[in-house]
Design an enzyme around this catalytic site. Structure first.
Site, PDB file in Angstrom:
ATOM      1  N   ASP A 237       0.829  -1.217   0.000  1.00 47.89           N
ATOM      2  CA  ASP A 237       0.000   0.000   0.000  1.00 47.89           C
ATOM      3  C   ASP A 237       0.862   1.266   0.000  1.00 47.89           C
ATOM      4  O   ASP A 237       1.659   1.481   0.906  1.00 47.89           O
ATOM      5  CB  ASP A 237      -0.864  -0.042   1.274  1.00 47.89           C
ATOM      6  CG  ASP A 237      -1.728   1.181   1.472  1.00 47.89           C
ATOM      7  OD1 ASP A 237      -1.930   1.955   0.514  1.00 47.89           O
ATOM      8  OD2 ASP A 237      -2.228   1.357   2.609  1.00 47.89           O
TER       9      ASP A 237
ATOM     10  N   HIS B 211      -3.606   4.749   6.762  1.00 45.27           N
ATOM     11  CA  HIS B 211      -2.531   4.201   5.936  1.00 45.27           C
ATOM     12  C   HIS B 211      -1.159   4.398   6.586  1.00 45.27           C
ATOM     13  O   HIS B 211      -0.907   5.409   7.244  1.00 45.27           O
ATOM     14  CB  HIS B 211      -2.544   4.863   4.562  1.00 45.27           C
ATOM     15  CG  HIS B 211      -3.804   4.572   3.797  1.00 45.27           C
ATOM     16  ND1 HIS B 211      -3.963   3.446   3.033  1.00 45.27           N
ATOM     17  CD2 HIS B 211      -4.975   5.253   3.724  1.00 45.27           C
ATOM     18  CE1 HIS B 211      -5.175   3.450   2.505  1.00 45.27           C
ATOM     19  NE2 HIS B 211      -5.805   4.533   2.902  1.00 45.27           N
TER      20      HIS B 211
END
Lengths: 557, 557
Positions: free
Chosen positions: B197, B370
């Site tokens: 990611d 994130h």
């Protein structure tokens, strides 16, 4: 017989509140009026097709005979951009006052608009100028353009300190720090009202000095293996100076690209604000003759504008420069709210083209031009105002600024958060918000100024989302009967894979409706149009869940 | 006779690269194929009228017989949203694997699309599942939705670690930290390829723990004099849990508003992810009976969506709640890129309505879901991959992530930055980028899936910027002569104050052109239409500097 009541000071922001842009404020006392700033705003995506947004200055035009002057705090377009329109609409000559660079930038714009007779008057920090009953003292402040001024406005009811856009930089590039002595003296002498820039009111702390960016630029330019392209606001002359200095320091030549960058660097050099030896500037066409590690390209496009020099380079569409693997690109600016996606798109394209890209957030390549919370409180402490009006910012910034004022001792009831067009009246008995004057926005759209209204924008929104369907029918005026075929043309809408069938269905529906209107004896084209519009709209909703604009045209034969 | 060459592992991201959204990746080996994630993207303003954007999954449909399963990493729509469309288009039943909450959220969407026969299979961290030649191990990670999984994919050529969306939170709200042991063991056993990611790759340092937000919420809710309204993503169950806990701790009841907030809190409570006693939840209609300081309202609208509960409250258009002076509003989210202006608009309106507003930047009311740079490097250090592919991010994020990988020792030639539709092939001799497969975007627009193309979007852009002008003329088919009047109808454009004169001028120009086409003997409607379009377009450009869409319709009589 009663004694004649003295007039009150009326302060009316016509723009700059609940927005960042189109700053314009009226100061009125009896038969005298002055205007501070005359800016414009660039439209966002919710104003499709609109080129520029101006404040509605009807109030000024209707009192043009009272207007003693227009004072401009600095040369950014959100403070100067509506001047050409306003000066053309005013049928009296009015002096426009600004600092040297401000006047230089305004003159270019007025020349473009062929307004050659404007009375531009250059002022300097420390000067005093009278405009009717108003006296203006000009005070140096720092901002992201040189020569920015705060205004101490002397009025019959007391002094108003208008900060313009400002920040405090203790190590400014031109060595000209803000004039703390003048600001403090104003406070000692008594500031009745402080009107202060709120743009940075949510940023905690101090805005870092511009010189920090110079250190980053020097490092990036000296380490770059090949060409360096730096995109920045063309009016940010100090930033441009730092790019030039870093380039020359690294033994590189500077190439200037982009219309506004070429224009503004030219003016700034002529007026003595930008210092770079002629021999260190090369033409974009000659740059190809130099080794890649001897070039720095100064460019527009820091906001991701699709037609700007940087965007064209990134897309391989620039006349003289295209990005090559190993180039270094510095975006020395931060995206103006609303431009984030456009800037991101350019950054992504630059990476794909093989460039090393440095931008705000990952490198120290930009600092703001606006005061953060501690500087705003410092301004409040120096001015020690009786009343406070936060200006230049969205509502969120105005409220945040009001909270800061409260922290340094301004009572909430002495803080006035206005809307554009609202009037703050100050007289012997104090200050109060009075009426709303005529105000609002004027859209510039192609050659039209002021013709685009909410209806046109609503139509554009509908066209944009759902497209358009034009229906043409010919009606025999004698019988009210359909003569010939129904024509149905659509644009910007989709009817799915069975679109022919949908179109045929729509025509059948129209014919059915016309049979009904005929039965009912309707011959008025308006009635028939209405019936057709409803029928088609309803049908397309059923089949496609869309509401295109329906344009029914009835031809009488 | 030559030995049969073993197949190569083919990895093809069909979405999620150079964008944040519509994640979907194909893993293919010989006769087996699996899909990881099946997301959608919400359109930005440059896609007017488009409701949803799906990845073009033609490649998957054409190989449906090989598809052994679809593995979903977590329940966000950018990972699940194209499932209903994909499952309908696949003519074979395919198992869909996900964690408990992920399956719960997917089921609601599939039910809405009446896909009642889908084969949803719940998996748990620590489980192993085989899908054809592929083996999947599920590893717990943290994210802004509970039950997020990383995938260790065992393939015939080596192990692939796919992180899904992740961050590392050492004090997660549900007590479930990421499974560092499993990640490290994967690294020790050998990770051939890490797919990780990249969304947070530009954020320096560590993402702060979710628990920090709880402390702010407790303070704001306990200090609030009246009602508190908290807007958040409805799928952020841990955030919702913290709001509920703070409300109950302060002796307040929770009111849930907004369709997705009502749906998701219901599912989360049913599945055991959200814990709040029934007695502490009250209906929006009953909330009026409670004192203002006993209420916390949980709401949708953290992205400024104009039809959301929060925007309606701010505008005074909500059925049961309107903002009152003294209310406290917390926007517990950060704007997704592109939504900044919409969020700002809601914040401004809330201030104007008299609320105290707390939002990211001025209060600790949000943390990202994130991983930031240090966490990304930690993942790389644990996985110790042979090859690296940054995924989930715009190009800028992918390149920033690649730089981080280089810092921890992944050689640049072993890092692969792909585009959507590009194939990474891995065989005995190593990894290489091979061909582009059919890929791209599919627009959902009303009831239509895939019919909107670039031409329609270009038309909508033109309609939106410059409006439309419809010209209808009736031509006598015998003579080619104009029969009756010229009809000219415009929408979404302005012709200035002398618009009648401009319209008359346009008609005169049309009549002139028709006289010419008649002289030239043209009777073909196409030729006449073309001539009319050119003439009107040219005329309007001269008069208004605009290029509206011209729709010429020739009626033959």
């Amino acid at each position: 017989m009663t004694a004649k009541k003295p007039p009150r000071l009326r302060i009316i922001p016509l723009g700059g509140l609940d927005e960042i842009g189109k700053n314009m404020t009226v100061f009125e006392y009896g038969d005298d009026m002055v205007l501070v700033d005359a800016g414009l705003m660039f439209p966002d995506v919710e104003l499709p097709g609109v080129d520029l947004v101006l404040p509605d200055y009807t109030y000024v035009l209707e009192r043009a005979h009272k207007l003693r002057g227009i004072v401009i705090t600095h040369g950014h377009e959100d403070h100067t951009g509506s001047l050409p329109y306003l000066l053309r609409d005013l049928n009296v000559p009015v002096p426009v006052l600004g600092s040297k660079l401000t006047c230089g930038l305004i003159k270019v714009k007025l020349d473009e608009h062929k307004l050659l007779k404007a009375k531009l008057r250059e002022v300097k920090p420390g000067m005093h100028v009278s405009l009717g009953v108003f006296g203006f003292d000009f005070i140096r402040v720092n901002h992201s353009i040189p020569d920015a001024l705060a205004l101490l406005i002397r009025t019959p009811v007391g002094n108003v300190l208008h900060t313009g856009d400002f920040k405090f930089d203790q190590t400014p590039i031109d060595g000209q720090a803000a004039d703390y002595a003048a600001l403090s003296k104003a406070g000692r002498d008594g500031v009745m009202l402080l009107m202060s820039d709120s743009t940075g009111a949510e940023k905690i702390g101090y805005t870092r000095p511009e010189a920090i960016v110079g250190a980053t630029l020097r490092r990036l330019i000296s380490e770059a293996p090949q060409r360096v392209i730096v995109a920045s606001f063309s009016s940010h002359i100090h930033r441009v100076q730092q790019v030039c200095d870093a380039a020359v320091g690294a033994g590189r030549k500077v190439v200037v690209t982009g219309r506004s960058m070429i224009n503004n660097t030219k003016i700034a050099r002529e007026l003595g604000y930008l210092h770079i030896d002629e021999k260190n500037i090369v033409d974009a066409y000659q740059a190809g003759d130099l080794p890649a590690d001897k070039i720095v390209i100064l460019s527009t496009g820091s906001q991701g504008e699709p037609l700007s020099a940087l965007a064209r380079m990134a897309n391989g569409e620039h006349r003289t420069v295209s990005i090559e693997r190993g180039d270094t690109v510095v975006i020395s600016a931060s995206p103006v709210p609303g431009n984030e996606k456009a800037v991101s798109r350019v950054i992504n394209r630059l990476f794909k083209a093989g460039a090393k890209v440095h931008y705000r957030g990952v490198a120290d390549v930009h600092v703001s031009g606006h005061a953060a919370t501690e500087e705003l409180k410092l301004m409040l402490q120096m001015a020690k105002p009786r009343y406070f009006m936060p200006i230049h910012g969205e509502t969120r910034h105005l409220y945040s600024h009001a909270r800061l004022a409260c922290e340094v001792g301004v009572a909430p009831q002495d803080t006035f958060i206005l809307e554009n067009g609202q009037c703050l009246e100050i007289g012997e008995k104090g200050a109060r918000i009075s009426e709303h004057v005529e105000s609002g926005v004027v859209y510039v759209d192609g050659l039209s100024v002021g013709d685009v209204g909410d209806a046109v924008l609503r139509h554009r929104q509908q066209l944009s989302n759902d497209g358009v369907a034009t229906v043409v029918i010919a009606i025999d005026t004698q019988t009210g009967k359909l003569a010939g075929d129904v024509e149905l043309v659509t644009r910007g809408m989709v009817l799915g894979s069975d679109s022919d069938e949908v179109l045929e269905g729509a025509k059948a529906r129209i014919i059915k409706v016309l049979a009904r209107t005929q039965r009912e004896g309707a011959t008025d084209p308006g009635v028939i149009q209405h019936a057709v519009r409803e029928a088609v709209s309803q049908y397309i909703w059923e089949r496609a869940r869309r509401r295109p604009m329906i344009i029914p045209i009835v031809m009488e034969v």
